[in-house]
Scaffold this active site. Structure first.
Site, short mmCIF file in Angstrom:
data_model
loop_
_atom_site.label_atom_id
_atom_site.label_comp_id
_atom_site.label_asym_id
_atom_site.label_seq_id
_atom_site.Cartn_x
_atom_site.Cartn_y
_atom_site.Cartn_z
N ALA A 26 0.69 -1.21 -0.09
CA ALA A 26 0.05 0.02 -0.08
C ALA A 26 0.92 1.35 -0.08
CB ALA A 26 -0.87 0.06 1.26
N TYR A 56 8.01 -2.78 1.29
CA TYR A 56 6.64 -2.27 1.42
C TYR A 56 6.67 -1.42 2.78
CZ TYR A 56 5.48 -5.38 -2.46
OH TYR A 56 5.07 -6.11 -3.58
N HIS A 118 13.46 -8.92 -5.86
CA HIS A 118 12.52 -7.92 -6.09
C HIS A 118 12.77 -7.29 -7.40
CE1 HIS A 118 9.38 -5.08 -3.98
NE2 HIS A 118 9.04 -5.33 -5.25
N SER A 218 -0.49 -7.37 -9.57
CA SER A 218 -1.40 -6.44 -10.32
C SER A 218 -2.50 -7.02 -11.37
CB SER A 218 -0.64 -5.39 -11.18
OG SER A 218 0.13 -4.60 -10.33
N GLY A 221 -5.44 -5.00 -11.99
CA GLY A 221 -5.12 -3.64 -12.68
C GLY A 221 -4.50 -2.70 -12.14
N ARG A 224 -3.29 1.76 -9.01
CA ARG A 224 -3.49 3.17 -9.82
C ARG A 224 -3.04 4.42 -8.73
NH1 ARG A 224 -6.16 2.42 -14.03
NH2 ARG A 224 -6.57 4.52 -14.03
N1 LIG Z 1 7.05 -7.81 -7.40
C1 LIG Z 1 6.62 -6.58 -7.80
O1 LIG Z 1 7.23 -5.84 -8.31
C2 LIG Z 1 5.35 -6.24 -7.33
C3 LIG Z 1 4.75 -4.96 -7.84
C4 LIG Z 1 3.34 -4.71 -7.64
C5 LIG Z 1 2.54 -5.48 -6.92
N2 LIG Z 1 3.19 -6.67 -6.29
C6 LIG Z 1 2.50 -7.38 -5.35
O2 LIG Z 1 1.18 -7.81 -5.86
C7 LIG Z 1 0.16 -7.49 -4.97
C8 LIG Z 1 -1.08 -7.14 -5.60
O3 LIG Z 1 -0.89 -6.15 -6.74
P1 LIG Z 1 -1.32 -4.56 -6.72
O4 LIG Z 1 -0.92 -4.34 -5.23
O5 LIG Z 1 -0.75 -3.71 -8.03
O6 LIG Z 1 -3.10 -4.67 -6.76
P2 LIG Z 1 -4.22 -5.48 -7.49
O7 LIG Z 1 -4.23 -7.00 -6.86
O8 LIG Z 1 -4.03 -5.32 -9.06
O9 LIG Z 1 -5.53 -4.59 -6.84
C9 LIG Z 1 -5.61 -3.39 -7.39
C10 LIG Z 1 -6.83 -2.73 -6.87
O10 LIG Z 1 -7.90 -3.16 -6.69
C11 LIG Z 1 -9.13 -3.10 -5.65
N3 LIG Z 1 -9.64 -4.44 -5.52
C12 LIG Z 1 -9.26 -5.33 -5.01
N4 LIG Z 1 -10.14 -6.51 -5.18
C13 LIG Z 1 -11.34 -5.83 -5.64
C14 LIG Z 1 -12.62 -6.37 -6.07
N5 LIG Z 1 -12.94 -7.49 -5.54
N6 LIG Z 1 -13.37 -5.53 -6.52
C15 LIG Z 1 -13.03 -4.20 -6.83
N7 LIG Z 1 -11.77 -3.68 -6.44
C16 LIG Z 1 -10.93 -4.48 -6.03
C17 LIG Z 1 -7.98 -2.89 -4.33
O11 LIG Z 1 -8.33 -1.55 -3.87
P3 LIG Z 1 -8.98 -1.61 -2.30
O12 LIG Z 1 -7.86 -1.94 -1.38
O13 LIG Z 1 -9.57 -0.52 -2.05
O14 LIG Z 1 -10.06 -2.59 -2.36
C18 LIG Z 1 -6.49 -2.74 -5.15
O15 LIG Z 1 -5.88 -1.42 -4.51
C19 LIG Z 1 0.68 -6.17 -4.21
O16 LIG Z 1 -0.02 -5.73 -3.06
C20 LIG Z 1 2.19 -6.79 -3.98
O17 LIG Z 1 1.91 -7.71 -2.61
C21 LIG Z 1 4.47 -6.92 -6.53
#
Ligand SMILES: NC(=O)c1ccc[n+]([C@@H]2O[C@H](COP(=O)([O-])OP(=O)(O)OC[C@H]3O[C@@H](n4cnc5c(N)ncnc54)[C@H](OP(=O)(O)O)[C@@H]3O)[C@@H](O)[C@H]2O)c1
Length: 325
Positions: A26, A56, A118, A218, A221, A224
């Site tokens: 976050a 993080y 990472h 992600s 999506g 953002r």
């Molecule tokens: N290795 C890397 O470089 C890297 C990079 C990016 C991410 N990651 C990892 O991957 C995880 C996931 O990726 P991400 O953080 O980019 O986010 P994501 O899983 O793509 O989620 C994006 C957003 O969607 C919303 N969301 C979640 N469930 C939902 C639903 N059922 N309906 C509507 N909206 C929904 C969430 O907001 P709310 O919280 O407001 O629900 C969240 O902010 C990260 O937290 C991290 O652990 C790793």
């Protein structure tokens, strides 16, 4: 990918990884207490795979949440699959173990299940997460990835992590490790951005051919978050009309379809939400099946669109996203 009863996949080193993971990243404006609360909810609803990172800056809260869920009898330590990541300021062979030990200390755990690189490049070591020079430019360094990998192998041998892997690698960088002289352990996974607009089909085929699990981040999506590495004017994935139409057909949500799509491709998928109802919703993806036709329709949404493209690193020799895959 064969799911066993606990919805896990066997890694190339014999350990098991749950196919659905809870994301914990976050931005700084979100109170750190939120991640702890969300992690406890995630464990309560059934998530057993928790994806985190030193970068993080919330491993204290995530560790506390896990320990509380162990203490109240919801889970045992061995039920949880915890991933942390080597941040770039520890990207020196002599600093790798220290990087992991810092995470373990914050977590107050004896080991992690997975330790991954990472990103495939180094920054100047030190306490700053993004060290900058007098002109405000991030200070990048070039360090041999194979030397880092040997240090990762030593962390596994020392019992500090069960498995080791990478993140944000393209196939050429993966090959550097796979072809390394005296390789002791292959990476078990490559965690990369992957969703319906960037379906990574070539990288997936490559990873499968090497028995490396692709882990999708992600998948919903991305978060953002303005003012970061997110591309401007990027499309809102969960508003995609085709995804919406398919979701209605199954009486599901676009998020559930976006996650289920990855699982059916043999991908381990991460989902981040800090909202209780969404965390619950995101776990309800094991009780329906997309038809091959719907899988094909979702495949056709691919437009090789990357939400996260860290422009600062584009000139580094290991910048992974110049390659097609
Ligand atoms: N290795 C890397 O470089 C890297 C990079 C990016 C991410 N990651 C990892 O991957 C995880 C996931 O990726 P991400 O953080 O980019 O986010 P994501 O899983 O793509 O989620 C994006 C957003 O969607 C919303 N969301 C979640 N469930 C939902 C639903 N059922 N309906 C509507 N909206 C929904 C969430 O907001 P709310 O919280 O407001 O629900 C969240 O902010 C990260 O937290 C991290 O652990 C790793």
């Amino acid at each position: 990918m064969d799911f066993n009863q606990s919805h896990s996949v066997k890694l190339n080193d014999g350990h098991f990884m749950p196919v659905l993971g809870f994301g914990t990243y976050a931005s700084d404006d979100v109170p750190k207490s939120k991640v702890g609360e969300a992690t406890k909810i995630a464990i309560d609803v059934g998530f057993r795979h928790i994806d985190a990172a030193y970068f993080y800056q919330n491993e204290e809260e995530v560790g506390k949440a896990i320990r509380e869920k162990i203490a109240d009898g919801t889970v045992k330590r061995e039920d949880i699959f915890y991933t942390t990541k080597l941040w770039t300021t520890f990207f020196r062979p002599e600093l790798v173990q220290q990087g992991l030990e810092r995470s373990l200390k914050k977590l107050q755990l004896d080991y992690v299940d997975l330790f991954i690189i990472h990103v495939p490049f180094a920054m100047k070591p030190g306490e700053e997460l993004l060290p900058k020079d007098a002109n405000g430019q991030i200070i990048l360094e070039t360090v041999d990835i194979c030397d880092i990998w040997e240090a990762m192998e030593k962390c596994k041998d020392a019992g500090l992590t069960k498995s080791i892997g990478v993140s944000n690698f393209n196939h050429k960088l993966l090959e550097l490790i796979l072809n390394k002289q005296g390789l002791k352990y292959k990476p078990v996974c490559n965690q990369v951005e992957c969703h319906v607009y960037l379906n990574q089909s070539k990288l997936l085929t490559f990873c499968k051919s090497k028995d490396i699990v692709l882990v999708a981040y992600s998948a919903l999506g991305s978060q953002r978050i303005c003012g970061t590495w997110l591309k401007e004017n990027s499309p809102i994935l969960l508003d995609d009309p085709v995804l919406g139409e398919i979701a209605r057909k199954y009486n599901r949500t676009p998020a559930q379809v976006a996650l289920r799509y990855q699982l059916q491709r043999g991908i381990v998928v991460l989902a981040k939400s800090f909202k209780k109802e969404r965390i619950k919703e995101n776990f309800q993806v094991f009780d329906f099946q997309l038809t091959p036709e719907d899988m094909k329709t979702i495949d056709s949404l691919n437009r090789d669109f990357r939400y996260t493209e860290p422009a600062h690193f584009k000139d580094h020799p290991n910048y992974p996203f110049h390659e097609e895959y």
